[in-house]
Write a protein that holds these residues in place. Structure first.
Motif, PDB file in Angstrom:
ATOM      1  N   TYR A  40       0.835  -1.199   0.000  1.00  0.00           N
ATOM      2  CA  TYR A  40       0.000   0.000   0.000  1.00  0.00           C
ATOM      3  C   TYR A  40       0.874   1.254   0.000  1.00  0.00           C
ATOM      4  O   TYR A  40       0.663   2.181  -0.795  1.00  0.00           O
ATOM      5  CB  TYR A  40      -0.938  -0.008   1.208  1.00  0.00           C
ATOM      6  CG  TYR A  40      -1.841   1.194   1.267  1.00  0.00           C
ATOM      7  CD1 TYR A  40      -3.077   1.175   0.629  1.00  0.00           C
ATOM      8  CD2 TYR A  40      -1.461   2.355   1.930  1.00  0.00           C
ATOM      9  CE1 TYR A  40      -3.905   2.276   0.657  1.00  0.00           C
ATOM     10  CE2 TYR A  40      -2.278   3.461   1.970  1.00  0.00           C
ATOM     11  CZ  TYR A  40      -3.503   3.428   1.332  1.00  0.00           C
ATOM     12  OH  TYR A  40      -4.316   4.530   1.353  1.00  0.00           O
ATOM     13  N   VAL A  41       1.861   1.280   0.895  1.00  0.00           N
ATOM     14  CA  VAL A  41       2.741   2.448   1.003  1.00  0.00           C
ATOM     15  C   VAL A  41       3.590   2.609  -0.256  1.00  0.00           C
ATOM     16  O   VAL A  41       3.861   3.733  -0.674  1.00  0.00           O
ATOM     17  CB  VAL A  41       3.602   2.354   2.275  1.00  0.00           C
ATOM     18  CG1 VAL A  41       4.726   3.367   2.275  1.00  0.00           C
ATOM     19  CG2 VAL A  41       2.715   2.537   3.500  1.00  0.00           C
ATOM     20  N   SER A  42       3.968   1.522  -0.906  1.00  0.00           N
ATOM     21  CA  SER A  42       4.758   1.637  -2.133  1.00  0.00           C
ATOM     22  C   SER A  42       3.945   2.309  -3.244  1.00  0.00           C
ATOM     23  O   SER A  42       4.504   2.990  -4.090  1.00  0.00           O
ATOM     24  CB  SER A  42       5.279   0.272  -2.591  1.00  0.00           C
ATOM     25  OG  SER A  42       4.242  -0.515  -3.132  1.00  0.00           O
ATOM     26  N   ARG A  43       2.625   2.130  -3.208  1.00  0.00           N
ATOM     27  CA  ARG A  43       1.739   2.761  -4.216  1.00  0.00           C
ATOM     28  C   ARG A  43       1.273   4.148  -3.804  1.00  0.00           C
ATOM     29  O   ARG A  43       1.253   5.073  -4.604  1.00  0.00           O
ATOM     30  CB  ARG A  43       0.490   1.897  -4.436  1.00  0.00           C
ATOM     31  CG  ARG A  43       0.669   0.626  -5.176  1.00  0.00           C
ATOM     32  CD  ARG A  43      -0.691  -0.042  -5.475  1.00  0.00           C
ATOM     33  NE  ARG A  43      -1.607  -0.041  -4.346  1.00  0.00           N
ATOM     34  CZ  ARG A  43      -1.682  -1.010  -3.422  1.00  0.00           C
ATOM     35  NH1 ARG A  43      -0.883  -2.043  -3.481  1.00  0.00           N
ATOM     36  NH2 ARG A  43      -2.556  -0.917  -2.440  1.00  0.00           N
ATOM     37  N   GLU A  44       0.854   4.281  -2.544  1.00  0.00           N
ATOM     38  CA  GLU A  44       0.163   5.488  -2.079  1.00  0.00           C
ATOM     39  C   GLU A  44       1.013   6.415  -1.232  1.00  0.00           C
ATOM     40  O   GLU A  44       0.620   7.555  -1.014  1.00  0.00           O
ATOM     41  CB  GLU A  44      -1.076   5.087  -1.259  1.00  0.00           C
ATOM     42  CG  GLU A  44      -2.022   4.132  -1.956  1.00  0.00           C
ATOM     43  CD  GLU A  44      -2.723   4.747  -3.147  1.00  0.00           C
ATOM     44  OE1 GLU A  44      -2.969   5.979  -3.132  1.00  0.00           O
ATOM     45  OE2 GLU A  44      -3.017   4.003  -4.099  1.00  0.00           O
ATOM     46  N   GLY A  45       2.124   5.925  -0.702  1.00  0.00           N
ATOM     47  CA  GLY A  45       2.929   6.707   0.230  1.00  0.00           C
ATOM     48  C   GLY A  45       2.371   6.595   1.635  1.00  0.00           C
ATOM     49  O   GLY A  45       1.289   6.059   1.861  1.00  0.00           O
ATOM     50  N   LEU A  46       3.119   7.091   2.597  1.00  0.00           N
ATOM     51  CA  LEU A  46       2.685   7.071   3.990  1.00  0.00           C
ATOM     52  C   LEU A  46       1.746   8.238   4.254  1.00  0.00           C
ATOM     53  O   LEU A  46       2.018   9.363   3.839  1.00  0.00           O
ATOM     54  CB  LEU A  46       3.890   7.167   4.927  1.00  0.00           C
ATOM     55  CG  LEU A  46       4.696   5.892   5.095  1.00  0.00           C
ATOM     56  CD1 LEU A  46       6.030   6.181   5.759  1.00  0.00           C
ATOM     57  CD2 LEU A  46       3.920   4.876   5.908  1.00  0.00           C
ATOM     58  N   ALA A  47       0.677   7.971   4.946  1.00  0.00           N
ATOM     59  CA  ALA A  47      -0.299   9.014   5.258  1.00  0.00           C
ATOM     60  C   ALA A  47      -0.200   9.387   6.735  1.00  0.00           C
ATOM     61  O   ALA A  47       0.113   8.544   7.578  1.00  0.00           O
ATOM     62  CB  ALA A  47      -1.708   8.516   4.947  1.00  0.00           C
ATOM     63  N   GLY A  48      -0.461  10.634   7.026  1.00  0.00           N
ATOM     64  CA  GLY A  48      -0.521  11.085   8.411  1.00  0.00           C
ATOM     65  C   GLY A  48       0.746  10.795   9.184  1.00  0.00           C
ATOM     66  O   GLY A  48       1.853  11.023   8.702  1.00  0.00           O
ATOM     67  N   GLU A  49       0.583  10.277  10.370  1.00  0.00           N
ATOM     68  CA  GLU A  49       1.709   9.990  11.260  1.00  0.00           C
ATOM     69  C   GLU A  49       2.230   8.557  11.120  1.00  0.00           C
ATOM     70  O   GLU A  49       3.104   8.137  11.866  1.00  0.00           O
ATOM     71  CB  GLU A  49       1.297  10.243  12.720  1.00  0.00           C
ATOM     72  CG  GLU A  49       0.938  11.683  13.006  1.00  0.00           C
ATOM     73  CD  GLU A  49       2.112  12.623  12.783  1.00  0.00           C
ATOM     74  OE1 GLU A  49       3.227  12.315  13.233  1.00  0.00           O
ATOM     75  OE2 GLU A  49       1.913  13.669  12.136  1.00  0.00           O
ATOM     76  N   HIS A  50       1.673   7.799  10.175  1.00  0.00           N
ATOM     77  CA  HIS A  50       2.112   6.416  10.004  1.00  0.00           C
ATOM     78  C   HIS A  50       3.594   6.351   9.646  1.00  0.00           C
ATOM     79  O   HIS A  50       4.093   7.159   8.870  1.00  0.00           O
ATOM     80  CB  HIS A  50       1.304   5.710   8.909  1.00  0.00           C
ATOM     81  CG  HIS A  50      -0.104   5.455   9.291  1.00  0.00           C
ATOM     82  ND1 HIS A  50      -0.479   4.403  10.094  1.00  0.00           N
ATOM     83  CD2 HIS A  50      -1.241   6.125   8.984  1.00  0.00           C
ATOM     84  CE1 HIS A  50      -1.778   4.440  10.268  1.00  0.00           C
ATOM     85  NE2 HIS A  50      -2.269   5.480   9.605  1.00  0.00           N
ATOM     86  N   HIS A  51       4.288   5.398  10.233  1.00  0.00           N
ATOM     87  CA  HIS A  51       5.665   5.073   9.893  1.00  0.00           C
ATOM     88  C   HIS A  51       5.912   3.649  10.374  1.00  0.00           C
ATOM     89  O   HIS A  51       5.194   3.140  11.240  1.00  0.00           O
ATOM     90  CB  HIS A  51       6.661   6.063  10.499  1.00  0.00           C
ATOM     91  CG  HIS A  51       6.605   6.202  11.979  1.00  0.00           C
ATOM     92  ND1 HIS A  51       5.571   6.841  12.644  1.00  0.00           N
ATOM     93  CD2 HIS A  51       7.447   5.767  12.942  1.00  0.00           C
ATOM     94  CE1 HIS A  51       5.799   6.817  13.940  1.00  0.00           C
ATOM     95  NE2 HIS A  51       6.932   6.152  14.153  1.00  0.00           N
TER      96      HIS A  51
END
Length: 182
Positions: A40-51
């Motif tokens: 998901y992150v590889s397609r959409e990037g990290l959202a908000g405070e997610h890491h």
């Protein structure tokens, strides 16, 4: 005394022994959650405070990291995917994850077999998953040096703290310091 709703075996052992491979199924499911999050992150990037904190065995065959990191973290290492990483790729067919990170100003593409992961965490939501890693090599023969990164302008996600056991790459130098809650 056990009643019809008590799943504790007569001998009091918990969890009860199973003839079905529930542990394996759970392990596979948790790894699937990690891989889905990374995809998901590889397609959409990290959202908000997610890491993400990704912990993996460095001594499992197929792990490709720079020799200097392998020397510093001979058994286990934790990387952080937060602000500055690139080329995150999940290859389920090959059973590996690759990501570009910079350590000490030198960019590298790390390749990590899925079986080498021992942990996945998203601290922003207090999610932490732990896995059994593949057995390390008997005699550690380092894999080739990690592929140099094409973009050296993207800087490190952290400087490594020194210890011979499990390691977490520290991000403290890169975090924005805000007012402390009072």
């Amino acid at each position: 005394m056990a009643d019809d709703h008590d799943n504790t075996p007569e001998n009091g052992a918990f969890p009860p022994e199973s003839l079905l491979p529930y542990e394996t199924w759970l392990e596979d499911a948790y790894r699937g959650v990690m891989l889905s999050a990374l995809e998901y992150v590889s397609r959409e990037g990290l959202a908000g405070e997610h890491h993400f904190y990704l912990t993996f065995r460095t001594d499992v065959p197929g792990v490709v990291i720079p020799d200097r990191l392998r020397a510093q973290y001979p058994h286990e290492m934790t990387i952080v995917l937060q602000h500055q990483f690139w080329d995150l790729n999940v290859d389920r067919a090959a059973g590996k994850v690759s990501v570009g990170l910079s350590f000490g100003g030198a960019g590298s593409i790390l390749e990590i077999p899925v079986r080498a992961f021992t942990g996945f965490a998203d601290p922003s939501i207090h999610l932490s998953l732990h896995f059994m890693a593949a057995e390390p090599e008997e005699e550690t023969a380092p894999e080739q040096e990690a592929t140099p990164a094409p973009s050296a302008e993207k800087d490190a996600e952290g400087s490594a703290e020194s210890d011979t056991s499990s390691q977490v790459v520290s991000l403290d130098a890169f975090r924005k310091k805000g007012p402390s809650p009072g």
